[in-house]
Design a protein around this motif. Structure first.
Motif, PDB file in Angstrom:
ATOM      1  N   LEU B 115       0.833  -1.202   0.000  1.00 44.24           N
ATOM      2  CA  LEU B 115       0.000   0.000   0.000  1.00 44.24           C
ATOM      3  C   LEU B 115       0.873   1.259   0.000  1.00 44.24           C
ATOM      4  O   LEU B 115       0.500   2.279  -0.566  1.00 44.24           O
ATOM      5  CB  LEU B 115      -0.902  -0.021   1.236  1.00 44.24           C
ATOM      6  N   PHE B 116       2.054   1.161   0.629  1.00 45.97           N
ATOM      7  CA  PHE B 116       2.931   2.321   0.752  1.00 45.97           C
ATOM      8  C   PHE B 116       3.982   2.376  -0.352  1.00 45.97           C
ATOM      9  O   PHE B 116       4.423   3.443  -0.742  1.00 45.97           O
ATOM     10  CB  PHE B 116       3.660   2.288   2.100  1.00 45.97           C
ATOM     11  N   ALA B 117       4.425   1.213  -0.814  1.00 48.49           N
ATOM     12  CA  ALA B 117       5.589   1.187  -1.706  1.00 48.49           C
ATOM     13  C   ALA B 117       5.254   0.832  -3.146  1.00 48.49           C
ATOM     14  O   ALA B 117       6.092   0.998  -4.021  1.00 48.49           O
ATOM     15  CB  ALA B 117       6.632   0.202  -1.171  1.00 48.49           C
ATOM     16  N   ILE B 118       4.057   0.299  -3.403  1.00 55.20           N
ATOM     17  CA  ILE B 118       3.743  -0.093  -4.783  1.00 55.20           C
ATOM     18  C   ILE B 118       2.474   0.591  -5.290  1.00 55.20           C
ATOM     19  O   ILE B 118       2.472   1.181  -6.365  1.00 55.20           O
ATOM     20  CB  ILE B 118       3.570  -1.629  -4.899  1.00 55.20           C
ATOM     21  N   THR B 119       1.396   0.533  -4.484  1.00 61.49           N
ATOM     22  CA  THR B 119       0.137   1.125  -4.931  1.00 61.49           C
ATOM     23  C   THR B 119       0.294   2.588  -5.375  1.00 61.49           C
ATOM     24  O   THR B 119      -0.309   2.986  -6.364  1.00 61.49           O
ATOM     25  CB  THR B 119      -0.942   0.986  -3.845  1.00 61.49           C
ATOM     26  N   PRO B 120       1.093   3.409  -4.649  1.00 61.73           N
ATOM     27  CA  PRO B 120       1.241   4.809  -5.093  1.00 61.73           C
ATOM     28  C   PRO B 120       1.705   4.932  -6.545  1.00 61.73           C
ATOM     29  O   PRO B 120       1.487   5.960  -7.179  1.00 61.73           O
ATOM     30  CB  PRO B 120       2.290   5.382  -4.128  1.00 61.73           C
ATOM     31  N   LEU B 121       2.355   3.892  -7.068  1.00 58.96           N
ATOM     32  CA  LEU B 121       2.832   3.949  -8.451  1.00 58.96           C
ATOM     33  C   LEU B 121       1.699   3.720  -9.450  1.00 58.96           C
ATOM     34  O   LEU B 121       1.864   3.951 -10.642  1.00 58.96           O
ATOM     35  CB  LEU B 121       3.915   2.886  -8.678  1.00 58.96           C
ATOM     36  N   ALA B 122       0.576   3.230  -8.954  1.00 60.41           N
ATOM     37  CA  ALA B 122      -0.516   2.892  -9.872  1.00 60.41           C
ATOM     38  C   ALA B 122      -1.725   3.801  -9.720  1.00 60.41           C
ATOM     39  O   ALA B 122      -2.590   3.816 -10.571  1.00 60.41           O
ATOM     40  CB  ALA B 122      -0.937   1.436  -9.667  1.00 60.41           C
ATOM     41  N   VAL B 123      -1.807   4.542  -8.624  1.00 59.96           N
ATOM     42  CA  VAL B 123      -3.002   5.377  -8.414  1.00 59.96           C
ATOM     43  C   VAL B 123      -2.628   6.857  -8.397  1.00 59.96           C
ATOM     44  O   VAL B 123      -1.454   7.212  -8.382  1.00 59.96           O
ATOM     45  CB  VAL B 123      -3.735   5.007  -7.095  1.00 59.96           C
ATOM     46  N   SER B 124      -3.659   7.691  -8.370  1.00 61.25           N
ATOM     47  CA  SER B 124      -3.413   9.137  -8.410  1.00 61.25           C
ATOM     48  C   SER B 124      -2.752   9.608  -7.116  1.00 61.25           C
ATOM     49  O   SER B 124      -2.851   8.964  -6.069  1.00 61.25           O
ATOM     50  CB  SER B 124      -4.734   9.873  -8.616  1.00 61.25           C
ATOM     51  N   GLU B 125      -2.091  10.747  -7.213  1.00 62.97           N
ATOM     52  CA  GLU B 125      -1.353  11.334  -6.095  1.00 62.97           C
ATOM     53  C   GLU B 125      -2.219  11.433  -4.838  1.00 62.97           C
ATOM     54  O   GLU B 125      -1.793  11.079  -3.745  1.00 62.97           O
ATOM     55  CB  GLU B 125      -0.857  12.718  -6.527  1.00 62.97           C
ATOM     56  N   SER B 126      -3.470  11.899  -5.017  1.00 65.17           N
ATOM     57  CA  SER B 126      -4.328  12.158  -3.856  1.00 65.17           C
ATOM     58  C   SER B 126      -4.679  10.876  -3.117  1.00 65.17           C
ATOM     59  O   SER B 126      -4.980  10.889  -1.929  1.00 65.17           O
ATOM     60  CB  SER B 126      -5.603  12.858  -4.310  1.00 65.17           C
ATOM     61  N   GLU B 127      -4.635   9.747  -3.835  1.00 63.54           N
ATOM     62  CA  GLU B 127      -5.012   8.488  -3.202  1.00 63.54           C
ATOM     63  C   GLU B 127      -3.841   7.781  -2.547  1.00 63.54           C
ATOM     64  O   GLU B 127      -4.022   6.856  -1.770  1.00 63.54           O
ATOM     65  CB  GLU B 127      -5.559   7.548  -4.272  1.00 63.54           C
ATOM     66  N   ALA B 128      -2.635   8.180  -2.942  1.00 58.54           N
ATOM     67  CA  ALA B 128      -1.450   7.478  -2.464  1.00 58.54           C
ATOM     68  C   ALA B 128      -1.320   7.634  -0.948  1.00 58.54           C
ATOM     69  O   ALA B 128      -1.500   8.718  -0.400  1.00 58.54           O
ATOM     70  CB  ALA B 128      -0.220   8.029  -3.169  1.00 58.54           C
ATOM     71  N   VAL B 129      -1.010   6.519  -0.264  1.00 59.31           N
ATOM     72  CA  VAL B 129      -0.835   6.544   1.179  1.00 59.31           C
ATOM     73  C   VAL B 129       0.647   6.744   1.479  1.00 59.31           C
ATOM     74  O   VAL B 129       1.497   6.111   0.859  1.00 59.31           O
ATOM     75  CB  VAL B 129      -1.347   5.218   1.789  1.00 59.31           C
ATOM     76  N   LYS B 130       0.952   7.649   2.410  1.00 56.68           N
ATOM     77  CA  LYS B 130       2.361   7.979   2.676  1.00 56.68           C
ATOM     78  C   LYS B 130       2.835   7.463   4.028  1.00 56.68           C
ATOM     79  O   LYS B 130       2.079   7.467   5.002  1.00 56.68           O
ATOM     80  CB  LYS B 130       2.558   9.496   2.603  1.00 56.68           C
TER      81      LYS B 130
END
Lengths: 519, 340
Positions: B115-130
């Motif tokens: 969720l932190f290291a891979i999903t951000p690469l596939a979804v929009s910036e606003s959805e990315a979990v940091k």
């Protein structure tokens, strides 16, 4: 075939502890089947922690009992309250509720119990004999086959329901549209989510079904209340008459076969099988216009099929380690908690579990049949309660049930929204059935079709060259064209006397406007 | 009428339960608002039950791990630690809820690295979990990925697959998952032409591979191991630094000359700003759980490798993984989102 493990399996089931767990399971199953809103998946999820402390075999026997017990219980609410607890009971509503309104609720419930018992038993026998064999066959169903099956399902959707055909198609189209909500599982793009994370995974089946059927019906009834008595006065004869039995004999036999066959397919066949079984009966019937107005075959066929499918859906789990539906996924989880990994080796490594579970279903089905006939009378009394009391209780249980599935308040709002939609649909003569069924099939068709095209490298002829998908597609074409051809031939020969000229496109001999209830 | 009464009773019991839940939830918020200025700073923690949320439905590996941990930690802390499933958006729903929960240690979750290291690469910036939006308390365990094929292909290694000289259709467990990333990177490094076929989760992906609908699939070891042992799947490579102990005969991708090693790992998180004393108690409880025979057996059964490291190390690892994943995708010109 070596029968020793099967006999050992009976030995395990007949131990008093396991018998007790089986009984507990089917009673809970029936109860939650009757309570609208709380499905077997949610119940099993809630009970999962309890199974930590129980022997693996006993735990699975109990959970399995809940699952197929709920299929029996779901019928009762479908018939009496027009509230299908599961997608697989949606089609039972059409004739079951019509029969209840005619005061034949008892016969409907009786035949459903008998059909369920026969369907379940046929399926268990099939499971015992075929489980090892079917494993290979189920795997030939890839995305192209599912895409074709889904299309066939949508085609059948337009023939069920008791509104007009055009209205059914409109409702189905909306259902397909709702199915596209959520994150595109191929590109990650958001579709119709309006930036709301709760919608990212799309809309769940449960809130839609509970809203459209549950809350929508409650709202509609509140309005209708002063005009007519909603509930049938009493259930006179639970045991179906000889005439009923001979009418449904064929439906039960065909339902067993259809249910067993479609239930085996990974991806969940209970919904499709009840739909197919209903459509088959309607097509075969000499007077198809009876369907939707209380035809007993219309109850017997889908109820037999969904129980047969519920049982045979254990095949992919027990032989391949593939859960065929959400409830099977929970079973899978329950087995894992117990340190048992379902898979091709299960029958060898844990024959006690494999045969224990299968054989417990024989016992469970007998228990259910024994219970349901006399207990139907008890459940029927619910209907004597004034709607003013029953409606809020049902609404509350529906809301609680929806909340417990995902612990999501958002789902409660969804139920309310779909409740209003369901109310309006009913008011304007739309049947919510096609919408819900198209919704269920929409995701399957979309993802399977896109997966297929990726597999084929973008070449759509791949659908036709694979034997199974090609055959299904040919069947779709045949089903779609046949009525047109027949109409053309009839037109050539001149209208046979007595039959009213069909003015609007009505391929299947479906009673069109006259059954639209709200008019 | 008795029946009505029973139903009413059921409803009222359920209603009371819901009310109790609502009340306890309110209580949590209240404690939180006073929690910032609380002199004790969490030294008397815990005084009530701790809610552990899971971003997946019951039955999956995330759920099982959370339940195993909550059982052990609850016993050690002497309070109940109910596990609440809130599936949705790959765990992002739970992440958002946890982010806005009171940082008092009564809301915790075990979250996934993907969720932190891979999903951000596939979804929009606003959805990315940091990573920085949470306090990471402690690492839990690692779940490795294996690339497998149907025996019908006759392949035994990545090289065999390359030698086949055709466009490979590979199944993944969805967009933005470690399964997809591992496969995409392997094919790119090896220079193999390939098309991803995303399935909705592990089970359909496995079915497709068993039925030879796709040529190869990447999945978590636990999902494939039974079929590998039964000879129904042939493993080609595991994506870890060293061989996976549950599949000792399967060479890593790195051994075969392709440096791809993305794994799934899980760790305990709390909302940002949780008092150190509270986190220390959670760490202590987690360590006690790790040491029990029951928990060790659980890891074995579920093919999990312990990753019991401090939260700061987990955070560093997550950031490094995100960076390296981003860089690699850029290097090979792969986009997880557009399905190339």
């Amino acid at each position: 075939m070596d029968f020793t493990p099967i006999i050992d399996g009976f030995g395990i089931v007949l131990q008093p502890t396991n018998l007790l767990y089986c009984l507990v399971g089917v009673v809970i199953g029936m109860l939650i089947g009757v309570l609208p809103g709380l499905g077997p998946a949610a119940t099993i999820a809630i009970l999962l922690p309890i199974t930590y402390g129980i022997e693996p075999v006993s735990a699975i026997i109990m959970l399995a009992g809940i699952f197929y017990g709920a299929q029996y219980g779901g019928t009762i609410t479908s018939v009496l309250l027009r509230l299908p607890g599961e997608a697989s009971s949606v089609v039972t509503v059409f004739d079951g509720f019509a029969m209840a309104k005619q005061g034949r609720a008892g016969a409907a419930l009786g035949i459903a119990a008998i059909g369920s018992f026969i369907g379940g038993t046929v399926s268990i026998i099939g499971l015992s004999v075929l489980a090892p064999v079917v494993a290979g066959y189920a795997l030939d169903f890839g995305p192209p086959e599912y895409a074709a099956l889904g299309l066939l399902g949508v085609l059948l959707v337009s023939t069920v329901g008791n509104g007009g055909k055009l209205k059914a198609i409109i409702a189905a189209a909306i259902g397909l549209l709702i199915a596209t909500v959520g994150r595109d599982s191929f590109t990650g793009a958001e579709r119709f989510t309006f930036g709301n994370l709760n919608l990212a995974d799309g809309i769940d089946f449960v809130p839609i079904a509970m809203g459209l059927f549950g809350l929508g019906e409650i709202l509609y009834n509140l309005e209708e209340n002063h005009k007519k008595v909603h509930a049938p006065a009493k259930v006179t004869k639970v045991w179906p008459s000889r005439q009923d039995l001979s009418d449904s004999k064929g439906a039960i036999a065909r339902g067993s076969g259809i249910g067993f066959g479609l239930g085996v397919l990974p991806g969940g066949g209970a919904v499709l099988s009840s739909l197919v079984a209903y459509a088959v009966e309607k097509r075969r019937a000499k007077q198809p216009e009876r369907f939707g107005r209380g035809a007993i075959e219309g109850v017997a066929a889908p109820e037999t099929a969904n129980n047969a499918a519920a049982t045979s859906s254990f095949i992919p789990l027990l032989t391949l380690g593939i859960p065929a539906n959400a409830t099977m996924a929970l079973m899978f989880g329950a087995l894992l908690i117990q340190g048992v990994q379902p898979g091709p080796q299960l029958v060898d490594t844990h024959p006690d579990i494999f045969w224990g579970v299968i054989n417990s279903m024989y016992i469970g089905n007998i228990l259910l049949l024994i219970m349901s006939i006399p207990m139907v009378g008890v459940f029927v009394r619910i209907l004597k309660v004034r709607p003013a009391i029953l409606a809020p209780i049902t609404a509350l249980i529906t809301m609680l049930g929806v909340y417990t599935v995902n612990n999501s308040v958002f789902d409660i709002y969804l139920v309310i929204v779909f409740g209003v939609i369901g109310y309006l649909m009913k008011k304007f003569g739309f049947d919510p059935g096609p919408m819900v069924l198209a919704f269920v099939l929409g995701t399957l068709i979309e993802s399977s079709a896109r997966q297929s095209l990726l597999i084929f490298g973008g070449d759509p002829t791949g659908f036709l060259t694979r034997p199974i998908s090609g055959t299904i597609l040919a069947a779709i074409v045949a089903v779609a064209i046949f009525p047109l051809v027949r109409r053309a031939i009839r037109a050539k020969r001149g209208e046979p006397a007595g039959a009213p000229a069909p003015t609007e496109a009505s391929p299947a001999p479906v009673p069109d406007r006259e059954t639209t209830e709200a008019k | 009428m008795t029946n009505v009464r029973t139903r009413t009773r059921i409803a009222s019991v359920a209603g009371a339960a819901a009310l109790a839940l609502a009340l306890s939830a309110c209580g949590g918020v209240k404690t939180a608002s006073g929690g910032g200025g609380d002199a004790s700073g969490g030294s008397d923690y815990p005084t009530k039950s701790i809610e552990m949320t899971v971003g997946a439905s019951a039955g999956g590996s995330s759920d099982l791990i959370s339940r195993a941990m909550s059982k052990g930690m609850g016993q050690s802390l002497g309070v109940a630690m109910p596990v609440v499933n809130k599936p949705g958006a790959n765990g992002a729903l739970v992440a958002k809820a946890l982010q806005s929960a009171a940082p008092d240690g009564y809301s915790i979750a075990i979250q996934n690295a993907s969720l932190f290291a891979i999903t951000p690469l596939a979804v929009s910036e606003s959805e990315a979990v940091k990573v920085d939006d949470f306090d990471i308390v402690y690492g839990v365990s690692r779940d490795d990925y294996v690339l497998a094929t149907n025996p019908k292909t006759g392949w035994k290694s990545i090289a065999d697959m390359k030698a086949a000289g055709k466009t490979i259709r590979y199944g993944t467990t969805g967009v933005g998952t470690g399964a997809q990333l591992n496969s995409a990177l392997t094919f790119a490094t090896a220079g193999i032409k390939a098309t991803a076929v995303p399935f909705d989760g592990g089970a359909p992906n496995l079915t497709a591979l068993l039925g030879a609908q796709v040529d190869v699939s990447t999945m978590q070891v636990g999902e494939a191991i039974e079929n590998i042992r039964a000879g129904k799947l042939v493993p080609l490579a595991v994506f870890s630094a060293d061989r996976v102990k549950f599949l000792p005969d399967v060479p890593t991708a790195k051994e075969q000359g392709f440096d791809v090693q993305v794994s799934q790992y899980r760790f305990i998180t709390t909302p940002k700003g949780t008092p150190q004393a509270v986190k220390d108690k959670l760490v202590e409880a987690a360590k006690k759980t790790f040491a029990t025979e029951e928990y060790k057996k659980f890891n074995e059964q579920n093919n999990l490798t312990p990753l019991e490291i401090p939260g700061s190390e987990v955070a560093t690892k997550l950031k490094a993984d995100l960076e390296s994943n981003t860089a690699k995708l850029k290097e090979f010109g792969i986009s997880l989102a557009s399905n190339s």
